[in-house]
Design an enzyme around this catalytic site. Structure first.
Site, PDB file in Angstrom:
ATOM      1  N   LYS A  55       0.876  -1.173   0.000  1.00 52.40           N
ATOM      2  CA  LYS A  55       0.000   0.000   0.000  1.00 52.40           C
ATOM      3  C   LYS A  55       0.910   1.218   0.000  1.00 52.40           C
ATOM      4  CE  LYS A  55      -4.510   0.959   0.737  1.00 52.40           C
ATOM      5  NZ  LYS A  55      -5.720   0.205   0.373  1.00 52.40           N
ATOM      6  N   VAL A  81     -20.270   8.120   2.829  1.00 55.35           N
ATOM      7  CA  VAL A  81     -20.937   7.791   1.559  1.00 55.35           C
ATOM      8  C   VAL A  81     -20.092   8.302   0.391  1.00 55.35           C
ATOM      9  CG1 VAL A  81     -23.308   7.400   2.285  1.00 55.35           C
ATOM     10  CG2 VAL A  81     -22.509   9.745   2.020  1.00 55.35           C
ATOM     11  N   GLY A  82     -18.834   7.862   0.392  1.00 56.10           N
ATOM     12  CA  GLY A  82     -17.928   8.192  -0.708  1.00 56.10           C
ATOM     13  C   GLY A  82     -18.081   7.167  -1.813  1.00 56.10           C
TER      14      GLY A  82
HETATM   15  P1  NAD Z   1     -13.864   7.875  -0.258  1.00 55.50           P
HETATM   16  O1  NAD Z   1     -12.822   8.849   0.138  1.00 55.50           O
HETATM   17  O2  NAD Z   1     -14.473   7.957  -1.602  1.00 55.50           O
HETATM   18  O3  NAD Z   1     -15.065   7.936   0.793  1.00 55.50           O
HETATM   19  C1  NAD Z   1     -14.868   8.064   2.159  1.00 55.50           C
HETATM   20  C2  NAD Z   1     -16.016   8.933   2.676  1.00 55.50           C
HETATM   21  O4  NAD Z   1     -15.946   8.959   4.079  1.00 55.50           O
HETATM   22  C3  NAD Z   1     -15.938  10.380   2.190  1.00 55.50           C
HETATM   23  O5  NAD Z   1     -17.180  10.786   1.681  1.00 55.50           O
HETATM   24  C4  NAD Z   1     -15.550  11.158   3.451  1.00 55.50           C
HETATM   25  O6  NAD Z   1     -16.085  12.468   3.488  1.00 55.50           O
HETATM   26  C5  NAD Z   1     -16.173  10.296   4.520  1.00 55.50           C
HETATM   27  N1  NAD Z   1     -15.601  10.452   5.852  1.00 55.50           N
HETATM   28  C6  NAD Z   1     -14.308  10.661   6.218  1.00 55.50           C
HETATM   29  N2  NAD Z   1     -14.201  10.751   7.547  1.00 55.50           N
HETATM   30  C7  NAD Z   1     -15.466  10.585   8.027  1.00 55.50           C
HETATM   31  C8  NAD Z   1     -16.015  10.549   9.325  1.00 55.50           C
HETATM   32  N3  NAD Z   1     -15.264  10.732  10.422  1.00 55.50           N
HETATM   33  N4  NAD Z   1     -17.349  10.357   9.461  1.00 55.50           N
HETATM   34  C9  NAD Z   1     -18.142  10.175   8.380  1.00 55.50           C
HETATM   35  N5  NAD Z   1     -17.666  10.191   7.115  1.00 55.50           N
HETATM   36  C10 NAD Z   1     -16.350  10.395   6.954  1.00 55.50           C
HETATM   37  O7  NAD Z   1     -13.250   6.419   0.015  1.00 55.50           O
HETATM   38  P2  NAD Z   1     -13.795   5.031  -0.497  1.00 55.50           P
HETATM   39  O8  NAD Z   1     -13.033   4.634  -1.698  1.00 55.50           O
HETATM   40  O9  NAD Z   1     -15.273   5.041  -0.523  1.00 55.50           O
HETATM   41  O10 NAD Z   1     -13.288   4.073   0.673  1.00 55.50           O
HETATM   42  C11 NAD Z   1     -13.936   4.042   1.931  1.00 55.50           C
HETATM   43  C12 NAD Z   1     -13.198   3.092   2.866  1.00 55.50           C
HETATM   44  O11 NAD Z   1     -13.210   1.787   2.298  1.00 55.50           O
HETATM   45  C13 NAD Z   1     -11.719   3.418   3.103  1.00 55.50           C
HETATM   46  O12 NAD Z   1     -11.360   3.024   4.402  1.00 55.50           O
HETATM   47  C14 NAD Z   1     -11.001   2.553   2.089  1.00 55.50           C
HETATM   48  O13 NAD Z   1      -9.685   2.273   2.475  1.00 55.50           O
HETATM   49  C15 NAD Z   1     -11.864   1.327   2.141  1.00 55.50           C
HETATM   50  N6  NAD Z   1     -11.786   0.530   0.918  1.00 55.50           N
HETATM   51  C16 NAD Z   1     -12.101   1.072  -0.278  1.00 55.50           C
HETATM   52  C17 NAD Z   1     -12.022   0.287  -1.421  1.00 55.50           C
HETATM   53  C18 NAD Z   1     -12.420   0.835  -2.769  1.00 55.50           C
HETATM   54  O14 NAD Z   1     -12.623   0.031  -3.692  1.00 55.50           O
HETATM   55  N7  NAD Z   1     -12.562   2.134  -2.930  1.00 55.50           N
HETATM   56  C19 NAD Z   1     -11.612  -1.048  -1.322  1.00 55.50           C
HETATM   57  C20 NAD Z   1     -11.325  -1.591  -0.063  1.00 55.50           C
HETATM   58  C21 NAD Z   1     -11.412  -0.779   1.061  1.00 55.50           C
END
Ligand code: NAD
Length: 357
Positions: free
Chosen positions: A82, A183-184
């Protein structure tokens, strides 16, 4: 930091940590390679404004270790790696930064393969791909598989259904109250699956725009203030923001019988909070097990992308989740420990295969 970097690497079993700096683009990145027993280390690049360089190092180390377990338990022939880039996502992104970073990735000759993570997109991967072929998750119009998030969300959804089966005897989510925190990319696709399954969905996010977009798309969701989420009655807590939200404080308050979400490293300390959840009767779906859909998807780019095969592999998360719950019960260990044991068994078996002629 209490321990030195090498102490941490030893404790967590890392192979290599690479520091990358470029004064022209302002790039400060750390690439962490945890374990390459199964194959090259594949894992996304996170862009985050860390409070300190130490925080960035620890995050890279923890996240890359999680990738080793994720690939191993998902049956992939990949190691765990990573990378983190230190900076404000709203300010530092530039073609120069991505291409310079791509050169650093390239200098590792395929030992590390990158992809998207928090604050990095398929578009950013496109810039990286101009400097290295060791990148996945590039846009579809460039022959890649695009955004891995829908696959991650689907894997979390099936893992959640398996958890429902464990707790309620059937896997229907209809009428269940589910709180999606964040909700990202992943969270909003997960909300879509949940609404379709008839769940009552609550959302929380620190980004007002994300909240607005989700509410506009899915009218029935209810917004919950971040400070109130652990006070509410719910059936499933789905952490989809950042890690370590399952900790002493949240466990003490949490009323949900299930935790199943996408965030990496949800347990602040697996040795403390894994057993604490068992004691409180909360079923925890191991994060690296149910959020592997994105990894399964991007890894398919390496051997000729086929969407149907990817979906079939993501669906296996359902049975694997139940398998872990059975193992945990049989061995009297917590779910995260059971998932780690299964992954470690595969690592040991393949290491032994590789060490023989
Ligand atoms: P992203 O950045 O698109 O979404 C994260 C969301 O969380 C954002 O909207 C952000 O504003 C919100 N956020 C941050 N801190 C917060 C808090 N304290 N309270 C509420 N909301 C908060 O990221 P993503 O790609 O959707 O990934 C989300 C999680 O899943 C991460 O931990 C990432 O490592 C994990 N993940 C993602 C993937 C993927 O395919 N994108 C795969 C495996 C794991």
């Amino acid at each position: 930091m209490q321990s030195s970097v090498f102490d941490l690497m030893q404790q967590m079993g890392h192979e290599q940590l690479v520091f990358c700096h470029d004064p022209y683009s302002g790039l400060n990145a750390i690439i962490a390679i945890h374990n390459t027993t199964l194959g090259p280390a594949l894992g996304g690049t996170r862009l985050w404004n860390y409070n300190s360089h130490q925080d960035a190092i620890v995050d890279a180390l923890r996240l890359s270790r999680g990738m080793t377990y994720k690939a191993a338990i998902s049956g992939l022939n990949l190691g765990g790696g990573k990378a983190v880039i230190i900076g404000d996502a709203a300010k530092v992104k530039s073609e120069g930064l991505w291409r310079r970073y791509g050169k650093f990735v390239d200098s590792l000759n395929g030992k590390y393969i990158t992809a998207e993570d928090v604050n990095t997109s398929a578009r950013d991967m496109e810039y990286i791909s101009l400097e290295t072929q060791h990148v996945t998750g590039v846009p579809e119009y460039m022959g890649g598989s695009g955004d891995p998030s829908p696959f991650t969300a689907y894997g979390v959804f099936v893992g959640m259904k398996a958890s429902a089966k464990k707790v309620w005897g059937n896997d229907s989510l209809s009428g269940k109250k589910v709180l999606v925190q964040g909700v990202g990319h992943v969270g909003h696709y997960l909300v879509g699956h949940l609404i379709e399954a008839g769940a009552k969905v609550y959302i929380s996010d620190i980004n007002e725009t994300k909240i607005k977009e989700t509410v506009e798309k899915y009218r029935s969701v209810e917004v919950v203030e971040g400070s109130k989420i652990f006070d509410m009655e719910m059936d499933i807590y789905a952490p989809c923001a950042l890690g370590a939200t399952v900790n002493d404080e949240s466990i003490a308050k949490l009323k949900a019988p299930i935790i199943a979400g996408a965030a990496n490293n949800q347990l602040a300390d697996e040795n403390i909070h894994g057993p604490a959840l068992v004691q409180k009767g909360i079923v925890y779906a191991p994060d690296f097990l149910i959020n592997a859909g994105g990894l399964i998807n991007v890894s398919a780019e390496l051997d000729g992308y086929n969407r149907e095969r990817v979906m079939g592999n993501v669906e296996k998360i359902y049975d694997r989740t139940l398998e872990i719950y059975n193992l945990a019960e049989k061995e009297n260990i917590h779910n995260q420990a059971a998932a780690m044991r299964l992954a470690e068994n595969r690592l040991a078996a393949i290491a032994s295969v590789k060490s023989r002629l």
